[in-house]
Design a protein around this motif. Structure first.
Motif, mmCIF file in Angstrom:
data_model
loop_
_atom_site.group_PDB
_atom_site.id
_atom_site.type_symbol
_atom_site.label_atom_id
_atom_site.label_comp_id
_atom_site.label_asym_id
_atom_site.label_seq_id
_atom_site.Cartn_x
_atom_site.Cartn_y
_atom_site.Cartn_z
ATOM 1 N N THR A 15 0.833 -1.191 0.000
ATOM 2 C CA THR A 15 0.000 0.000 0.000
ATOM 3 C C THR A 15 0.871 1.245 0.000
ATOM 4 N N PHE A 16 1.798 1.312 0.934
ATOM 5 C CA PHE A 16 2.722 2.432 1.054
ATOM 6 C C PHE A 16 4.122 1.838 1.176
ATOM 7 N N PRO A 17 5.110 2.317 0.417
ATOM 8 C CA PRO A 17 6.454 1.741 0.479
ATOM 9 C C PRO A 17 6.998 1.693 1.896
ATOM 10 N N GLY A 18 7.502 0.531 2.293
ATOM 11 C CA GLY A 18 8.082 0.354 3.616
ATOM 12 C C GLY A 18 7.126 -0.211 4.641
ATOM 13 N N ILE A 19 5.831 -0.187 4.360
ATOM 14 C CA ILE A 19 4.856 -0.785 5.271
ATOM 15 C C ILE A 19 4.626 -2.228 4.833
ATOM 16 N N PRO A 20 4.797 -3.192 5.731
ATOM 17 C CA PRO A 20 4.685 -4.595 5.321
ATOM 18 C C PRO A 20 3.292 -4.949 4.830
ATOM 19 N N GLY A 21 3.248 -5.867 3.883
ATOM 20 C CA GLY A 21 1.971 -6.326 3.362
ATOM 21 C C GLY A 21 1.296 -7.283 4.324
ATOM 22 N N PRO A 22 -0.006 -7.479 4.178
ATOM 23 C CA PRO A 22 -0.736 -8.373 5.082
ATOM 24 C C PRO A 22 -0.336 -9.831 4.887
ATOM 25 N N LYS A 23 -0.466 -10.597 5.986
ATOM 26 C CA LYS A 23 -0.209 -12.039 5.947
ATOM 27 C C LYS A 23 -1.474 -12.764 6.400
ATOM 28 N N LEU A 24 -1.878 -13.758 5.644
ATOM 29 C CA LEU A 24 -3.065 -14.540 5.961
ATOM 30 C C LEU A 24 -2.656 -15.892 6.529
ATOM 31 N N GLY A 25 -3.399 -16.345 7.527
ATOM 32 C CA GLY A 25 -3.140 -17.644 8.135
ATOM 33 C C GLY A 25 -4.445 -18.311 8.523
ATOM 34 N N THR A 54 -3.284 -0.259 5.566
ATOM 35 C CA THR A 54 -3.298 -1.231 4.473
ATOM 36 C C THR A 54 -4.524 -1.011 3.609
ATOM 37 N N GLY A 55 -4.336 -1.024 2.296
ATOM 38 C CA GLY A 55 -5.459 -0.864 1.385
ATOM 39 C C GLY A 55 -6.085 0.517 1.518
ATOM 40 N N THR A 56 -7.382 0.576 1.367
ATOM 41 C CA THR A 56 -8.128 1.822 1.561
ATOM 42 C C THR A 56 -8.424 1.953 3.054
ATOM 43 N N TYR A 57 -7.941 3.025 3.685
ATOM 44 C CA TYR A 57 -8.069 3.126 5.136
ATOM 45 C C TYR A 57 -8.425 4.543 5.570
ATOM 46 N N VAL A 58 -8.897 4.635 6.792
ATOM 47 C CA VAL A 58 -9.229 5.924 7.381
ATOM 48 C C VAL A 58 -8.180 6.303 8.422
ATOM 49 N N ASP A 59 -7.817 7.575 8.416
ATOM 50 C CA ASP A 59 -6.992 8.173 9.474
ATOM 51 C C ASP A 59 -7.908 8.948 10.409
ATOM 52 N N THR A 60 -7.805 8.670 11.699
ATOM 53 C CA THR A 60 -8.527 9.442 12.701
ATOM 54 C C THR A 60 -7.546 10.382 13.400
ATOM 55 N N PRO A 61 -8.018 11.340 14.193
ATOM 56 C CA PRO A 61 -7.100 12.285 14.846
ATOM 57 C C PRO A 61 -5.990 11.627 15.657
ATOM 58 N N GLY A 119 -0.675 -0.598 -6.816
ATOM 59 C CA GLY A 119 -0.048 -1.900 -6.998
ATOM 60 C C GLY A 119 1.162 -1.886 -7.911
ATOM 61 N N THR A 120 1.542 -0.715 -8.413
ATOM 62 C CA THR A 120 2.725 -0.587 -9.262
ATOM 63 C C THR A 120 3.716 0.368 -8.599
ATOM 64 N N ASP A 121 4.972 0.345 -9.067
ATOM 65 C CA ASP A 121 5.988 1.250 -8.526
ATOM 66 C C ASP A 121 5.622 2.709 -8.769
ATOM 67 N N ALA A 122 4.911 2.987 -9.853
ATOM 68 C CA ALA A 122 4.578 4.368 -10.194
ATOM 69 C C ALA A 122 3.666 5.023 -9.173
ATOM 70 N N TYR A 123 2.930 4.229 -8.421
ATOM 71 C CA TYR A 123 1.955 4.773 -7.473
ATOM 72 C C TYR A 123 2.612 5.640 -6.400
ATOM 73 N N ALA A 124 3.837 5.316 -6.039
ATOM 74 C CA ALA A 124 4.495 5.979 -4.907
ATOM 75 C C ALA A 124 5.226 7.258 -5.281
ATOM 76 N N TYR A 125 5.370 7.545 -6.570
ATOM 77 C CA TYR A 125 6.236 8.647 -6.964
ATOM 78 C C TYR A 125 5.473 9.706 -7.750
ATOM 79 N N LEU A 151 -1.747 8.068 -3.129
ATOM 80 C CA LEU A 151 -0.902 7.482 -2.094
ATOM 81 C C LEU A 151 -1.064 8.179 -0.755
ATOM 82 N N ASN A 152 -1.233 9.506 -0.803
ATOM 83 C CA ASN A 152 -1.280 10.280 0.436
ATOM 84 C C ASN A 152 -1.946 11.609 0.147
ATOM 85 N N ILE A 153 -2.681 12.125 1.096
ATOM 86 C CA ILE A 153 -3.295 13.440 0.911
ATOM 87 C C ILE A 153 -2.241 14.544 0.978
ATOM 88 N N ASP A 154 -1.081 14.243 1.564
ATOM 89 C CA ASP A 154 0.061 15.156 1.597
ATOM 90 C C ASP A 154 1.107 14.725 0.588
#
Length: 214
Positions: A15-25, A54-61, A119-125, A151-154
């Motif tokens: 989702t964001f470079p450097g944040i680990p992807g989800p793991k399913l078990g 991860t994915g589409t998410y909400v930020d709260t205060p 989902g592509t490298d271009a998303y982050a830049y 990627l980010n509102i900022d």
């Protein structure tokens, strides 16, 4: 009509470079469950480990401010059944808003079209983001929520300044990032929903964002 506005969460996704992807078990497999239930009855209980962003998410205060409202404290009136407004900003890297817009109490969704790169490298830049002066204006106008399909509102420079997050979250306005499908919405006249689980002590979490269009 219901319009899906969320990215699908899949194992290992970025989702964001450097944040680990989800793991399913698996906590309880269908095979193992057969010994616990009547013949012909089986269940699957899964486990997921994921970063809150991860994915589409909400930020709260609380995401930005230690004393801010967390997921369990932000009222549903800021997250669900909101009158929606789409701001069309395709082709703008720095998004400036029309200050004649009536945004009070609404979900203001910024449509940049950048979700096509998810989902592509271009998303982050070079991703689109909200101009700081527009964030300051929004913070003073009382929208219920602000979202973006980027990627980010900022901007995400190395020095890490985040004026839109700081201004909006300080004003108690949740932010939804990594939206998708905003091109399918009318400019207004729809209802927006993006409620997370009621988790205490977390400031961000994935949401199933969607819109109801009459």
């Amino acid at each position: 009509m219901i319009v899906e506005l969320s990215h699908r969460v899949v194992e290992g996704m970025t989702t964001f470079p450097g944040i680990p992807g989800p793991k399913l078990g698996v906590h309880l497999s269908r095979e193992d469950s057969r010994a616990m239930y009547a013949p012909g009855t089986e269940f699957h209980i899964g486990v997921i480990t994921l970063a809150a962003n991860t994915g589409t998410y909400v930020d709260t205060p609380f995401h930005r401010y230690a004393g801010g409202d967390d997921l369990s404290q932000v009222p549903l009136s800021k997250l669900a059944d909101l009158p929606g407004l789409v701001v069309r900003a395709a082709g703008q890297r720095v998004v400036s808003l029309d200050r004649t817009l009536d945004v009070r109490g609404r979900a203001v969704l910024i449509h940049t079209g950048w979700d096509r790169h998810f989902g592509t490298d271009a998303y982050a830049y070079g991703h689109p983001h909200l101009a700081p002066e527009s964030a300051a204006w929004l913070a003073g106008q009382g929208p219920a929520l602000v979202g973006i399909d980027s990627l980010n509102i900022d901007d995400t420079p190395p020095q890490g300044e985040r004026p839109a997050h700081s201004l909006l979250l300080r004003a108690g306005i949740p932010i939804v990032e990594h939206l998708t499908g905003l091109e399918a919405l009318p400019d207004d006249g729809f209802r927006f929903h993006a409620a997370p689980p009621l988790v205490a002590g977390l400031g961000t979490f994935p949401v199933r964002a969607y819109a109801v269009v009459p």
